[in-house]
Motif scaffolding. Structure first.
Motif, PDB file in Angstrom:
ATOM      1  N   TRP A 225       0.825  -1.213   0.000  1.00  0.00           N
ATOM      2  CA  TRP A 225       0.000   0.000   0.000  1.00  0.00           C
ATOM      3  C   TRP A 225       0.856   1.259   0.000  1.00  0.00           C
ATOM      4  CZ3 TRP A 225      -5.199   0.939  -0.427  1.00  0.00           C
ATOM      5  CH2 TRP A 225      -6.027  -0.188  -0.456  1.00  0.00           C
ATOM      6  N   ASN A 250      -7.305   5.170   7.374  1.00  0.00           N
ATOM      7  CA  ASN A 250      -6.671   4.098   8.136  1.00  0.00           C
ATOM      8  C   ASN A 250      -6.504   4.491   9.608  1.00  0.00           C
ATOM      9  OD1 ASN A 250      -3.695   3.212   9.185  1.00  0.00           O
ATOM     10  ND2 ASN A 250      -4.631   1.512   8.068  1.00  0.00           N
ATOM     11  N   SER A 286      -9.111  -8.158   1.872  1.00  0.00           N
ATOM     12  CA  SER A 286      -8.695  -6.821   1.443  1.00  0.00           C
ATOM     13  C   SER A 286      -7.957  -6.861   0.109  1.00  0.00           C
ATOM     14  CB  SER A 286      -7.788  -6.196   2.516  1.00  0.00           C
ATOM     15  OG  SER A 286      -7.197  -5.003   2.050  1.00  0.00           O
ATOM     16  N   TYR A 287      -7.035  -7.824  -0.046  1.00  0.00           N
ATOM     17  CA  TYR A 287      -6.281  -7.908  -1.298  1.00  0.00           C
ATOM     18  C   TYR A 287      -7.172  -8.317  -2.467  1.00  0.00           C
ATOM     19  CZ  TYR A 287      -2.282  -7.651   1.844  1.00  0.00           C
ATOM     20  OH  TYR A 287      -1.386  -7.248   2.797  1.00  0.00           O
ATOM     21  N   THR A 290      -9.084  -5.059  -3.361  1.00  0.00           N
ATOM     22  CA  THR A 290      -8.225  -4.041  -3.970  1.00  0.00           C
ATOM     23  C   THR A 290      -7.728  -4.472  -5.345  1.00  0.00           C
ATOM     24  OG1 THR A 290      -7.481  -3.536  -1.709  1.00  0.00           O
ATOM     25  CG2 THR A 290      -6.305  -2.472  -3.501  1.00  0.00           C
ATOM     26  N   GLY A 302     -11.051  -1.223   0.185  1.00  0.00           N
ATOM     27  CA  GLY A 302      -9.903  -2.088   0.416  1.00  0.00           C
ATOM     28  C   GLY A 302      -9.102  -1.663   1.634  1.00  0.00           C
ATOM     29  N   ILE A 305     -11.001  -2.540   4.942  1.00  0.00           N
ATOM     30  CA  ILE A 305     -10.880  -3.965   5.273  1.00  0.00           C
ATOM     31  C   ILE A 305      -9.477  -4.278   5.777  1.00  0.00           C
ATOM     32  CG2 ILE A 305     -11.030  -6.320   4.370  1.00  0.00           C
ATOM     33  CD1 ILE A 305     -13.058  -5.245   2.301  1.00  0.00           C
ATOM     34  N   LEU A 306      -8.455  -3.722   5.096  1.00  0.00           N
ATOM     35  CA  LEU A 306      -7.070  -3.920   5.528  1.00  0.00           C
ATOM     36  C   LEU A 306      -6.882  -3.442   6.964  1.00  0.00           C
ATOM     37  CD1 LEU A 306      -4.054  -4.517   4.294  1.00  0.00           C
ATOM     38  CD2 LEU A 306      -3.876  -2.027   4.433  1.00  0.00           C
TER      39      LEU A 306
END
Length: 392
Positions: A225, A250, A286-287, A290, A302, A305-306
């Motif tokens: 990221w 975040n 998440s991946y 994204t 994304g 979720i990460l």
């Protein structure tokens, strides 16, 4: 339990320290790629060398804490970082830029485990709360630094270097005023990770290494990221301000989301292993999300979720390491934790950069998912041979 004042000041210091670093973290790849004209692979190699400087700093920082105390360790590293940032403000072209980054990586690597160990030693009854508070401080620093960095970079990258320098000056002032305290942290001759007669300690050390291997694999994916995904967002028309906003989301979610996940965390209080399994699963989701993102809103989803995944995993690892550490080796064990996370940060940019340069972004995302699946295995086996009372 009331938090001691020294722990509060360590938390504040950590937030300021990480805020300064976060002015640079998300923008390093963009700066080298767009301002210095280097490829993603080259930028990845530079960040890998920078991260290995941090690994050396992590290991040395933990050992220095055990030998000379947290105060001297932190002041030494802070002076080194201030000198590096003075250099970065005046010489920030190629090859000076990577040179200063390596020194900054080393200095920052010394500081982080020293703060973790100093907080644990200052508040031995704090348990997971101590590490969760420092984790929140780190992420507050990341969100403020990354958000501000994007806006400042729109004017000039040179302002980024200046802001980082000023924040480190503030940090060393706080350290000089509050961190000079005496702690009983010295290593006894018959204790520590090198003792061949303490079988239980050897098992704990093996458990630490297996757990940290999982931690490192997670960081290889997470750091995308800040590197490959950062550059990819530029290619699909997302501005630096919008990218920086992702890190603001975040940080805000980590702080504001604590009450929301508290019931789950409390229920899993005696099941940190299960908590981390849940976190790894969330990383995979998440991946996947994204990997199909092309609009800003999907990147936001994304990132959300990460962030949920890291809230389950990140605070648990240093908490377990502290529980596993023999008396007088708290600094060394926290240094190992940070060293493994930094190894993930080191390999992440170059692995991701090569995957994108040779294949494409989807190959990078699927590779990160594979690494998380491997992480499942290390998490599954790490505590074999360790009794329940030896783990949080």
């Amino acid at each position: 339990m009331k938090m001691p004042k020294i722990v509060k000041m360590l938390i504040i210091g950590m937030a300021i320290n990480i805020t300064g670093s976060s002015f640079l973290w998300p923008l390093n790849t963009i700066y080298m790629n767009e301002e210095l004209g280097k490829s993603l692979s080259t930028a990845g190699v530079v960040l890998m060398i920078n991260a290995f400087g941090s690994v050396i700093g992590n290991l040395l920082g933990g050992t220095l804490f055990d030998k000379i105390g947290g105060f001297r360790s932190i002041i030494f590293a802070s002076i080194l970082n201030i000198l590096s940032l003075v250099g970065l403000n005046f010489l920030n072209d190629w090859p000076w830029y990577p040179f200063w980054l390596v020194i900054l990586g080393f200095g920052g690597g010394v500081i982080v485990p020293a703060i973790y160990a100093m907080a644990a030693t200052s508040w031995p009854n704090g348990g997971r709360a101590t590490f969760n508070a420092i984790y929140l401080a780190q992420n507050l620093g990341v969100s403020i630094g990354a958000a501000a960095g994007g806006f400042v970079a729109d004017f000039s990258f040179s302002y980024i270097f200046m802001a980082n320098l000023l924040l480190y000056v503030v940090f060393i002032i706080i350290a000089l005023k509050y961190y000079n305290i005496d702690l009983d942290i010295h290593v006894k001759h018959d204790e520590g990770i090198t003792s061949a007669v303490h079988v239980r300690d050897k098992r704990k050390f093996t458990a630490l290494i297996l757990l940290c291997t999982m931690f490192s694999l997670c960081w290889i994916g997470y750091v995308q990221w800040q590197t490959t995904i950062a550059t990819y967002t530029q290619s699909v028309g997302i501005s630096l301000k919008q990218y920086s906003l992702l890190w603001t989301i975040n940080g805000v979610l980590i702080l504001a989301g604590q009450p929301l996940i508290a019931p789950i965390i409390n229920r899993l209080k005696e099941k940190l292993k299960l908590q981390m399994f849940i976190g790894l699963t969330i990383f995979i989701v998440s991946y996947l999300v994204t990997s199909i993102a092309e609009q800003f809103t999907m990147f936001v989803v994304g990132m959300v979720i990460l962030t949920l995944g890291e809230m389950f995993v990140w605070p648990a690892v240093p908490a377990i390491a502290n529980q596993l550490a023999p008396k007088g080796r708290m600094g060394a064990y926290q240094g190992i934790v940070n060293a493994f996370s930094t190894i993930g940060k080191a390999f992440g940019p170059v692995v991701g950069g090569v995957l994108v340069d040779v294949f494409d972004m989807k190959a990078m995302f699927y590779s990160m998912i594979l690494l998380i699946l491997i992480g499942y295995y290390f998490l599954y086996i790490y505590d074999r041979g360790i009794s329940k009372q030896d783990l949080p």
